[in-house]
Design a protein around this motif. Structure first.
Motif, PDB file in Angstrom:
ATOM      1  N   THR A 258       0.828  -1.203   0.000  1.00 21.64           N
ATOM      2  CA  THR A 258       0.000   0.000   0.000  1.00 21.64           C
ATOM      3  C   THR A 258       0.863   1.253   0.000  1.00 21.64           C
ATOM      4  O   THR A 258       0.609   2.192  -0.764  1.00 21.64           O
ATOM      5  CB  THR A 258      -0.928  -0.002   1.236  1.00 21.64           C
ATOM      6  N   VAL A 259       1.900   1.283   0.832  1.00 19.91           N
ATOM      7  CA  VAL A 259       2.803   2.438   0.871  1.00 19.91           C
ATOM      8  C   VAL A 259       3.412   2.681  -0.504  1.00 19.91           C
ATOM      9  O   VAL A 259       3.437   3.818  -1.008  1.00 19.91           O
ATOM     10  CB  VAL A 259       3.914   2.230   1.918  1.00 19.91           C
ATOM     11  N   ALA A 260       3.919   1.628  -1.134  1.00 20.17           N
ATOM     12  CA  ALA A 260       4.567   1.764  -2.440  1.00 20.17           C
ATOM     13  C   ALA A 260       3.597   2.287  -3.491  1.00 20.17           C
ATOM     14  O   ALA A 260       3.931   3.185  -4.283  1.00 20.17           O
ATOM     15  CB  ALA A 260       5.158   0.427  -2.871  1.00 20.17           C
ATOM     16  N   LEU A 261       2.385   1.761  -3.504  1.00 20.15           N
ATOM     17  CA  LEU A 261       1.398   2.211  -4.484  1.00 20.15           C
ATOM     18  C   LEU A 261       0.971   3.648  -4.220  1.00 20.15           C
ATOM     19  O   LEU A 261       0.785   4.432  -5.164  1.00 20.15           O
ATOM     20  CB  LEU A 261       0.190   1.281  -4.467  1.00 20.15           C
ATOM     21  N   TYR A 262       0.830   4.024  -2.962  1.00 20.87           N
ATOM     22  CA  TYR A 262       0.469   5.409  -2.645  1.00 20.87           C
ATOM     23  C   TYR A 262       1.566   6.363  -3.099  1.00 20.87           C
ATOM     24  O   TYR A 262       1.278   7.478  -3.551  1.00 20.87           O
ATOM     25  CB  TYR A 262       0.189   5.564  -1.146  1.00 20.87           C
ATOM     26  N   ARG A 263       2.821   5.931  -3.002  1.00 21.06           N
ATOM     27  CA  ARG A 263       3.916   6.799  -3.466  1.00 21.06           C
ATOM     28  C   ARG A 263       3.868   6.957  -4.983  1.00 21.06           C
ATOM     29  O   ARG A 263       4.041   8.072  -5.492  1.00 21.06           O
ATOM     30  CB  ARG A 263       5.265   6.223  -3.024  1.00 21.06           C
ATOM     31  N   LEU A 264       3.616   5.890  -5.721  1.00 18.96           N
ATOM     32  CA  LEU A 264       3.572   6.000  -7.177  1.00 18.96           C
ATOM     33  C   LEU A 264       2.360   6.800  -7.638  1.00 18.96           C
ATOM     34  O   LEU A 264       2.436   7.521  -8.643  1.00 18.96           O
ATOM     35  CB  LEU A 264       3.543   4.610  -7.818  1.00 18.96           C
ATOM     36  N   ILE A 265       1.246   6.692  -6.920  1.00 17.46           N
ATOM     37  CA  ILE A 265       0.037   7.399  -7.311  1.00 17.46           C
ATOM     38  C   ILE A 265       0.055   8.845  -6.844  1.00 17.46           C
ATOM     39  O   ILE A 265      -0.498   9.740  -7.510  1.00 17.46           O
ATOM     40  CB  ILE A 265      -1.203   6.650  -6.758  1.00 17.46           C
ATOM     41  N   ASN A 266       0.734   9.119  -5.725  1.00 21.66           N
ATOM     42  CA  ASN A 266       0.829  10.480  -5.161  1.00 21.66           C
ATOM     43  C   ASN A 266       2.304  10.809  -4.914  1.00 21.66           C
ATOM     44  O   ASN A 266       2.758  10.874  -3.767  1.00 21.66           O
ATOM     45  CB  ASN A 266       0.034  10.566  -3.849  1.00 21.66           C
ATOM     46  N   PRO A 267       3.075  10.988  -5.988  1.00 21.61           N
ATOM     47  CA  PRO A 267       4.542  11.025  -5.868  1.00 21.61           C
ATOM     48  C   PRO A 267       5.108  12.171  -5.041  1.00 21.61           C
ATOM     49  O   PRO A 267       6.192  12.031  -4.474  1.00 21.61           O
ATOM     50  CB  PRO A 267       5.008  11.107  -7.321  1.00 21.61           C
ATOM     51  N   GLN A 268       4.419  13.297  -4.965  1.00 29.73           N
ATOM     52  CA  GLN A 268       4.961  14.441  -4.235  1.00 29.73           C
ATOM     53  C   GLN A 268       4.351  14.607  -2.845  1.00 29.73           C
ATOM     54  O   GLN A 268       4.760  15.492  -2.094  1.00 29.73           O
ATOM     55  CB  GLN A 268       4.753  15.721  -5.043  1.00 29.73           C
ATOM     56  N   ALA A 269       3.403  13.789  -2.485  1.00 23.09           N
ATOM     57  CA  ALA A 269       2.710  13.939  -1.206  1.00 23.09           C
ATOM     58  C   ALA A 269       3.607  13.558  -0.025  1.00 23.09           C
ATOM     59  O   ALA A 269       4.527  12.749  -0.160  1.00 23.09           O
ATOM     60  CB  ALA A 269       1.451  13.083  -1.178  1.00 23.09           C
ATOM     61  N   GLU A 270       3.318  14.149   1.128  1.00 27.44           N
ATOM     62  CA  GLU A 270       3.896  13.685   2.374  1.00 27.44           C
ATOM     63  C   GLU A 270       3.087  12.462   2.814  1.00 27.44           C
ATOM     64  O   GLU A 270       1.901  12.566   3.131  1.00 27.44           O
ATOM     65  CB  GLU A 270       3.810  14.767   3.454  1.00 27.44           C
ATOM     66  N   LEU A 271       3.702  11.295   2.783  1.00 30.57           N
ATOM     67  CA  LEU A 271       3.060  10.085   3.293  1.00 30.57           C
ATOM     68  C   LEU A 271       3.461   9.945   4.752  1.00 30.57           C
ATOM     69  O   LEU A 271       4.653   9.801   5.063  1.00 30.57           O
ATOM     70  CB  LEU A 271       3.489   8.855   2.492  1.00 30.57           C
ATOM     71  N   ARG A 272       2.470   9.977   5.651  1.00 29.36           N
ATOM     72  CA  ARG A 272       2.748  10.085   7.087  1.00 29.36           C
ATOM     73  C   ARG A 272       2.490   8.773   7.838  1.00 29.36           C
ATOM     74  O   ARG A 272       1.398   8.223   7.767  1.00 29.36           O
ATOM     75  CB  ARG A 272       1.860  11.154   7.727  1.00 29.36           C
ATOM     76  N   PHE A 273       3.494   8.332   8.607  1.00 33.09           N
ATOM     77  CA  PHE A 273       3.214   7.349   9.633  1.00 33.09           C
ATOM     78  C   PHE A 273       2.207   7.967  10.594  1.00 33.09           C
ATOM     79  O   PHE A 273       2.364   9.117  11.028  1.00 33.09           O
ATOM     80  CB  PHE A 273       4.482   7.011  10.419  1.00 33.09           C
ATOM     81  N   ALA A 274       1.171   7.206  10.950  1.00 32.63           N
ATOM     82  CA  ALA A 274       0.178   7.730  11.873  1.00 32.63           C
ATOM     83  C   ALA A 274      -0.208   6.627  12.856  1.00 32.63           C
ATOM     84  O   ALA A 274       0.644   5.872  13.308  1.00 32.63           O
ATOM     85  CB  ALA A 274      -1.022   8.275  11.097  1.00 32.63           C
ATOM     86  N   GLY A 275      -1.500   6.512  13.194  1.00 28.82           N
ATOM     87  CA  GLY A 275      -1.913   5.562  14.202  1.00 28.82           C
ATOM     88  C   GLY A 275      -1.606   4.117  13.833  1.00 28.82           C
ATOM     89  O   GLY A 275      -1.674   3.729  12.672  1.00 28.82           O
ATOM     90  N   GLY A 276      -1.260   3.321  14.833  1.00 29.81           N
ATOM     91  CA  GLY A 276      -1.039   1.896  14.650  1.00 29.81           C
ATOM     92  C   GLY A 276       0.323   1.500  14.150  1.00 29.81           C
ATOM     93  O   GLY A 276       0.617   0.314  14.000  1.00 29.81           O
ATOM     94  N   ARG A 277       1.201   2.470  13.943  1.00 33.53           N
ATOM     95  CA  ARG A 277       2.472   2.128  13.308  1.00 33.53           C
ATOM     96  C   ARG A 277       3.419   1.359  14.230  1.00 33.53           C
ATOM     97  O   ARG A 277       4.333   0.670  13.755  1.00 33.53           O
ATOM     98  CB  ARG A 277       3.102   3.397  12.743  1.00 33.53           C
ATOM     99  N   LEU A 278       3.189   1.390  15.566  1.00 40.91           N
ATOM    100  CA  LEU A 278       4.054   0.630  16.467  1.00 40.91           C
ATOM    101  C   LEU A 278       3.829  -0.874  16.362  1.00 40.91           C
ATOM    102  O   LEU A 278       4.572  -1.657  16.949  1.00 40.91           O
ATOM    103  CB  LEU A 278       3.844   1.092  17.913  1.00 40.91           C
TER     104      LEU A 278
END
Length: 350
Positions: A258-278
């Protein structure tokens, strides 16, 4: 594995992969290595290399009238045992903001439970923003206050608001399965109203609620269409007392895809670690940063925790990102901040 250069070339032309291509990547494990390496290259070339950390304060907690099936703040799930408090005094919010700034954080958000604020509550939030702007002028002020119209947003902007947070959470198709008190389109209207008011937007997803890879992909494309520059990536951490308390956790492989696809689809966006990442392993955290995650929401997120800003910063720098001036000063300060004491305040990521 080789980087898929034709995809990088298309991104450089402000194009993206197609929905069918994204679905193919998501469904075929044999393509993972190529997908991840291509996303890593896109991250290096098109995303900011200066990481950004957003601190948050839960200005109003619990007793929410919405029936979001994932959320322990909902009044519909009384056995979730979440503490309830009304809008905090300005002095407490100001203290939380000062603590965040002292930790090197330059973006700070007010987060409130509830479907939408009343006119009185909106005026109170505006007063809080005015105070924060006067005492912490270097902080960029954000807010996650539920469903808002352009008139409310104009008032908040005048008070000092810079960015509005409103998670779409999942695809339009799947949203009715996890919430019936408001619609996915209601959230889209808030995002469009914020943009019309001249405000920045932050909106992302919550993964692991039973949605499919197709739902996660459709959300990524919806965020691209809305031109959202900041995208929180939340992992469901099932909360006791909520309808999703027994939901199986999303695998790390599916999260990283999901992270990889979000980067390719939204290449300039800030992709943020948020809830549940621990919940993620050390490997998954490092790999997520390599293939797309370049920012974070920091502090205790009420129903799930994150790391303190200093610890987050050290992780990002180890992954090859750079700190801004404020965080650099904190990292260079001898004795630093005790990360275990560094939660900004209780808050909810959604």
């Amino acid at each position: 594995m080789p980087v898929l250069q034709p995809i990088i070339d298309r991104i450089a032309r402000n194009e993206t992969i197609s929905r069918d291509e994204a679905l193919a990547f998501a469904s075929d494990p044999a393509l993972r290595a190529d997908l991840f390496d291509t996303a890593a290259e896109a991250t290096k070339r098109f995303a900011s290399r200066i990481f950004n950390i957003c601190g948050i304060v839960s200005i109003k907690t619990g007793a929410c009238s919405c029936d979001c099936r994932w959320c322990a703040q909902s009044a519909h799930w009384p056995s979730s045992s979440i503490p309830i408090h009304p809008i905090l005094p300005v002095s407490e919010v100001d203290a939380a903001a000062e603590h965040a700034a002292a930790g090197g954080i330059t973006r700070f958000s007010l987060v409130a439970s509830g479907r939408k604020p009343s006119a009185r509550e909106t005026r109170m939030y505006a007063e809080h923003l005015k105070k924060l702007r006067s005492t912490n002028p270097k902080l960029e002020l954000c807010a996650s206050l539920g469903l808002l119209n352009e008139k409310d947003l104009a008032l908040l902007k005048e008070a000092g608001l810079v960015r509005v947070h409103c998670n779409l959470e999942t695809s339009e198709r799947f949203f009715p399965q996890v919430c019936s008190s408001h619609t996915w389109e209601d959230k889209v209207k808030t995002i469009r109203a914020a943009k019309a008011a001249g405000l920045e937007v932050c909106s992302g997803g919550l993964f692991g609620m039973g949605e499919t890879a197709e739902d996660r992909i459709d959300l990524a494309f919806a965020l691209r269409e809305l031109e959202v520059p900041s995208i929180p990536l939340n992992l469901l951490d099932p909360r006791p007392g909520t309808p999703l308390e027994h939901a199986p956790k999303l695998s790390e492989d599916h999260f990283l895809t999901t992270v990889a696809l979000y980067r390719l689809i939204n290449p300039q966006a800030e992709l943020r670690f948020a809830g549940g990442r621990l919940q993620l392993s050390e490997y998954a955290v490092r790999e997520a940063m390599r293939i797309g995650v370049n920012s974070a929401i920091c502090g205790s997120l009420l129903t799930t925790d994150t790391m303190g800003p200093t610890a987050e910063a050290e992780r990002f720098m180890a992954a090859g990102y750079e700190a801004d001036e404020a965080m650099t000063e904190v990292l260079e300060r001898s004795g630093g901040i005790d990360c275990e004491e560094d939660a900004v305040c209780a808050a909810c990521a959604s």
